[in-house]
Design a protein around this motif. Structure first.
Motif, PDB file in Angstrom:
ATOM      1  N   GLY A 197      40.191  14.752  24.955  1.00  0.00           N
ATOM      2  CA  GLY A 197      41.428  13.999  25.120  1.00  0.00           C
ATOM      3  C   GLY A 197      41.236  12.603  25.663  1.00  0.00           C
ATOM      4  O   GLY A 197      42.213  11.907  25.947  1.00  0.00           O
ATOM      5  N   VAL A 198      39.958  12.165  25.802  1.00  0.00           N
ATOM      6  CA  VAL A 198      39.647  10.853  26.363  1.00  0.00           C
ATOM      7  C   VAL A 198      39.067   9.923  25.306  1.00  0.00           C
ATOM      8  O   VAL A 198      39.591   8.831  25.060  1.00  0.00           O
ATOM      9  CB  VAL A 198      38.682  10.970  27.554  1.00  0.00           C
ATOM     10  N   ASP A 199      37.980  10.361  24.663  1.00  0.00           N
ATOM     11  CA  ASP A 199      37.373   9.511  23.630  1.00  0.00           C
ATOM     12  C   ASP A 199      36.644  10.302  22.552  1.00  0.00           C
ATOM     13  O   ASP A 199      35.975   9.732  21.702  1.00  0.00           O
ATOM     14  CB  ASP A 199      36.430   8.478  24.249  1.00  0.00           C
ATOM     15  N   ASP A 200      36.767  11.627  22.550  1.00  0.00           N
ATOM     16  CA  ASP A 200      36.110  12.472  21.548  1.00  0.00           C
ATOM     17  C   ASP A 200      36.878  12.464  20.234  1.00  0.00           C
ATOM     18  O   ASP A 200      38.106  12.599  20.235  1.00  0.00           O
ATOM     19  CB  ASP A 200      36.044  13.932  22.016  1.00  0.00           C
ATOM     20  N   TYR A 201      36.167  12.345  19.121  1.00  0.00           N
ATOM     21  CA  TYR A 201      36.790  12.570  17.821  1.00  0.00           C
ATOM     22  C   TYR A 201      35.724  12.753  16.752  1.00  0.00           C
ATOM     23  O   TYR A 201      34.537  12.480  16.974  1.00  0.00           O
ATOM     24  CB  TYR A 201      37.745  11.440  17.441  1.00  0.00           C
ATOM     25  N   VAL A 202      36.153  13.223  15.601  1.00  0.00           N
ATOM     26  CA  VAL A 202      35.284  13.391  14.436  1.00  0.00           C
ATOM     27  C   VAL A 202      35.807  12.495  13.329  1.00  0.00           C
ATOM     28  O   VAL A 202      37.016  12.477  13.051  1.00  0.00           O
ATOM     29  CB  VAL A 202      35.234  14.863  13.967  1.00  0.00           C
ATOM     30  N   ASP A 203      34.915  11.747  12.711  1.00  0.00           N
ATOM     31  CA  ASP A 203      35.257  10.824  11.632  1.00  0.00           C
ATOM     32  C   ASP A 203      34.631  11.327  10.336  1.00  0.00           C
ATOM     33  O   ASP A 203      33.454  11.698  10.307  1.00  0.00           O
ATOM     34  CB  ASP A 203      34.737   9.428  11.966  1.00  0.00           C
ATOM     35  N   GLY A 223      25.624  26.216  12.910  1.00  0.00           N
ATOM     36  CA  GLY A 223      24.675  25.584  12.004  1.00  0.00           C
ATOM     37  C   GLY A 223      24.644  24.075  12.086  1.00  0.00           C
ATOM     38  O   GLY A 223      23.944  23.432  11.303  1.00  0.00           O
ATOM     39  N   ASP A 224      25.387  23.478  13.016  1.00  0.00           N
ATOM     40  CA  ASP A 224      25.483  22.022  13.119  1.00  0.00           C
ATOM     41  C   ASP A 224      24.588  21.466  14.223  1.00  0.00           C
ATOM     42  O   ASP A 224      24.322  22.144  15.223  1.00  0.00           O
ATOM     43  CB  ASP A 224      26.929  21.604  13.405  1.00  0.00           C
ATOM     44  N   THR A 225      24.178  20.221  14.054  1.00  0.00           N
ATOM     45  CA  THR A 225      23.426  19.490  15.066  1.00  0.00           C
ATOM     46  C   THR A 225      24.086  18.136  15.270  1.00  0.00           C
ATOM     47  O   THR A 225      24.190  17.355  14.322  1.00  0.00           O
ATOM     48  CB  THR A 225      21.959  19.281  14.635  1.00  0.00           C
ATOM     49  N   PRO A 226      24.563  17.839  16.491  1.00  0.00           N
ATOM     50  CA  PRO A 226      25.219  16.547  16.733  1.00  0.00           C
ATOM     51  C   PRO A 226      24.313  15.385  16.326  1.00  0.00           C
ATOM     52  O   PRO A 226      23.089  15.466  16.505  1.00  0.00           O
ATOM     53  CB  PRO A 226      25.463  16.556  18.247  1.00  0.00           C
ATOM     54  N   GLY A 278      31.949  22.114   1.961  1.00  0.00           N
ATOM     55  CA  GLY A 278      32.810  21.967   0.802  1.00  0.00           C
ATOM     56  C   GLY A 278      32.165  21.126  -0.274  1.00  0.00           C
ATOM     57  O   GLY A 278      31.010  20.693  -0.150  1.00  0.00           O
ATOM     58  N   SER A 279      32.915  20.848  -1.336  1.00  0.00           N
ATOM     59  CA  SER A 279      32.339  20.226  -2.536  1.00  0.00           C
ATOM     60  C   SER A 279      32.200  18.714  -2.447  1.00  0.00           C
ATOM     61  O   SER A 279      31.494  18.121  -3.256  1.00  0.00           O
ATOM     62  CB  SER A 279      33.199  20.576  -3.751  1.00  0.00           C
ATOM     63  N   SER A 280      32.863  18.062  -1.485  1.00  0.00           N
ATOM     64  CA  SER A 280      32.843  16.592  -1.473  1.00  0.00           C
ATOM     65  C   SER A 280      31.496  16.022  -1.075  1.00  0.00           C
ATOM     66  O   SER A 280      31.160  14.887  -1.430  1.00  0.00           O
ATOM     67  CB  SER A 280      33.922  16.051  -0.525  1.00  0.00           C
ATOM     68  N   GLY A 281      30.710  16.789  -0.321  1.00  0.00           N
ATOM     69  CA  GLY A 281      29.389  16.322   0.083  1.00  0.00           C
ATOM     70  C   GLY A 281      29.402  15.312   1.207  1.00  0.00           C
ATOM     71  O   GLY A 281      28.348  14.775   1.574  1.00  0.00           O
ATOM     72  N   ILE A 282      30.567  15.014   1.793  1.00  0.00           N
ATOM     73  CA  ILE A 282      30.668  14.036   2.874  1.00  0.00           C
ATOM     74  C   ILE A 282      30.769  14.786   4.200  1.00  0.00           C
ATOM     75  O   ILE A 282      31.726  15.531   4.432  1.00  0.00           O
ATOM     76  CB  ILE A 282      31.885  13.119   2.689  1.00  0.00           C
ATOM     77  N   ASN A 283      29.772  14.588   5.065  1.00  0.00           N
ATOM     78  CA  ASN A 283      29.752  15.275   6.350  1.00  0.00           C
ATOM     79  C   ASN A 283      30.680  14.597   7.349  1.00  0.00           C
ATOM     80  O   ASN A 283      31.071  13.439   7.191  1.00  0.00           O
ATOM     81  CB  ASN A 283      28.335  15.302   6.918  1.00  0.00           C
ATOM     82  N   GLY A 284      31.028  15.314   8.405  1.00  0.00           N
ATOM     83  CA  GLY A 284      31.770  14.744   9.510  1.00  0.00           C
ATOM     84  C   GLY A 284      30.812  14.180  10.546  1.00  0.00           C
ATOM     85  O   GLY A 284      29.708  14.704  10.730  1.00  0.00           O
ATOM     86  N   THR A 285      31.222  13.120  11.230  1.00  0.00           N
ATOM     87  CA  THR A 285      30.405  12.499  12.267  1.00  0.00           C
ATOM     88  C   THR A 285      31.113  12.599  13.609  1.00  0.00           C
ATOM     89  O   THR A 285      32.245  12.135  13.767  1.00  0.00           O
ATOM     90  CB  THR A 285      30.126  11.020  11.945  1.00  0.00           C
ATOM     91  N   MET A 286      30.453  13.190  14.586  1.00  0.00           N
ATOM     92  CA  MET A 286      30.996  13.337  15.933  1.00  0.00           C
ATOM     93  C   MET A 286      30.826  12.016  16.677  1.00  0.00           C
ATOM     94  O   MET A 286      29.730  11.463  16.730  1.00  0.00           O
ATOM     95  CB  MET A 286      30.283  14.465  16.665  1.00  0.00           C
ATOM     96  N   ILE A 287      31.904  11.518  17.260  1.00  0.00           N
ATOM     97  CA  ILE A 287      31.886  10.260  17.996  1.00  0.00           C
ATOM     98  C   ILE A 287      32.107  10.555  19.483  1.00  0.00           C
ATOM     99  O   ILE A 287      33.061  11.247  19.845  1.00  0.00           O
ATOM    100  CB  ILE A 287      32.964   9.292  17.485  1.00  0.00           C
ATOM    101  N   ASN A 288      31.213  10.013  20.334  1.00  0.00           N
ATOM    102  CA  ASN A 288      31.262  10.224  21.786  1.00  0.00           C
ATOM    103  C   ASN A 288      31.169  11.698  22.144  1.00  0.00           C
ATOM    104  O   ASN A 288      31.736  12.150  23.150  1.00  0.00           O
ATOM    105  CB  ASN A 288      32.546   9.625  22.383  1.00  0.00           C
ATOM    106  N   MET A 289      30.449  12.454  21.327  1.00  0.00           N
ATOM    107  CA  MET A 289      30.342  13.890  21.518  1.00  0.00           C
ATOM    108  C   MET A 289      28.863  14.296  21.480  1.00  0.00           C
ATOM    109  O   MET A 289      28.042  13.641  20.846  1.00  0.00           O
ATOM    110  CB  MET A 289      31.133  14.651  20.445  1.00  0.00           C
ATOM    111  N   THR A 290      28.543  15.393  22.161  1.00  0.00           N
ATOM    112  CA  THR A 290      27.185  15.918  22.219  1.00  0.00           C
ATOM    113  C   THR A 290      27.208  17.407  21.928  1.00  0.00           C
ATOM    114  O   THR A 290      28.267  17.987  21.647  1.00  0.00           O
ATOM    115  CB  THR A 290      26.565  15.689  23.610  1.00  0.00           C
TER     116      THR A 290
END
Length: 246
Positions: free
Chosen positions: A29-35, A214-217, A224-236
């Motif tokens: 709730g401060v600065d964490d998000y996924v792009d 199965g994820d590594t920050p 899914g089929s799009s092949g575009i991964n999510g990127t964790m921002i300000n997260m570990t």
């Protein structure tokens, strides 16, 4: 020969590992998000996710953005326990729909699905379509075919034209997925699976983030089929927690 999953496969073909769900992703709730990037112009679609929100936060947890001025589709948890979804195409809110009753809890997991059939959106909670009210219905048909999103943000509302209204979501999220079709009632009930997340392989998702398993920050792998991964921002890796729907 023995396959690598816990079964014997006499054909010699590798077996499919059993589905397990042990981790979710928490947002401070401060600065964490996924792009995550997205490219779709489908006139129908569905968004599915498990959430455990902190209801003192009152923020959007999913935001579709196309870079335009005040253009977005958001899904929001409200402090009274209701769920709200809204579409704005500059400068007008095209539709806003909210559940008639409280459907979310700060202490338990809820499965949320928002669908669009090309005519209007619909909200499902824990596998069932719930009573909802359109507080704005200027044009309920608008969806990705009109809006054409280029980015998804999980846990953050930061849209062009709202420079001072940036807000972060507080809560925990699991098994986020997007489809270019309207999921049926039966499919949504099967995905809900009586409160226990299950494999989404059979549903032809465009995006499927396991939110820890199965994820590594900083990468959330897109299954899914799009092949575009999510990127964790300000997260570990500390944002992966052993708190999942059961």
């Amino acid at each position: 020969a023995d396959s690598w999953s816990p079964e014997t496969n006499l054909t010699g073909t590798g077996g499919t590992p059993a589905f397990t769900n042990t981790l979710s992703t928490t947002f401070d709730g401060v600065d964490d998000y996924v792009d995550q990037g997205i490219s779709t112009t489908s006139s129908t679609g569905s968004v599915s996710v498990w959430i455990k929100p902190d209801l003192t936060n009152n923020r959007s947890f999913i935001a579709f953005d196309n870079g335009g001025y005040r253009n977005y589709i958001i899904i929001q948890s409200l402090s009274d326990g209701t769920l709200n979804a809204q579409c704005r195409v500059n400068p007008t809110v095209q539709w806003n729909v909210v559940t008639d009753n409280a459907v979310l809890s700060s202490t338990s997991w809820t499965h949320v699905v928002v669908t669009h059939n090309g005519t209007e959106p619909k909200i499902y909670i824990d596998g069932v379509a719930v009573a909802q009210t359109f507080t704005v219905s200027t044009n309920k048909t608008i969806w990705w075919n009109t809006f054409a999103p280029t980015r998804i943000r999980l846990g953050l509302f930061n849209i062009a034209g709202y420079g001072t209204a940036i807000s972060y979501w507080l809560g925990t999220m699991d098994e986020f997925s997007i489809y270019e079709t309207e999921l049926s009632q039966a499919q949504i009930a099967a995905i809900y699976n009586n409160g226990l997340p299950t494999s989404l392989t059979a549903y032809n998702s465009l995006v499927w983030l396991r939110c820890g398993d199965g994820d590594t920050p900083p990468t959330l792998i897109n299954h899914g089929s799009s092949g575009i991964n999510g990127t964790m921002i300000n997260m570990t890796i500390a944002n992966f927690v052993a708190d999942v729907p059961t």
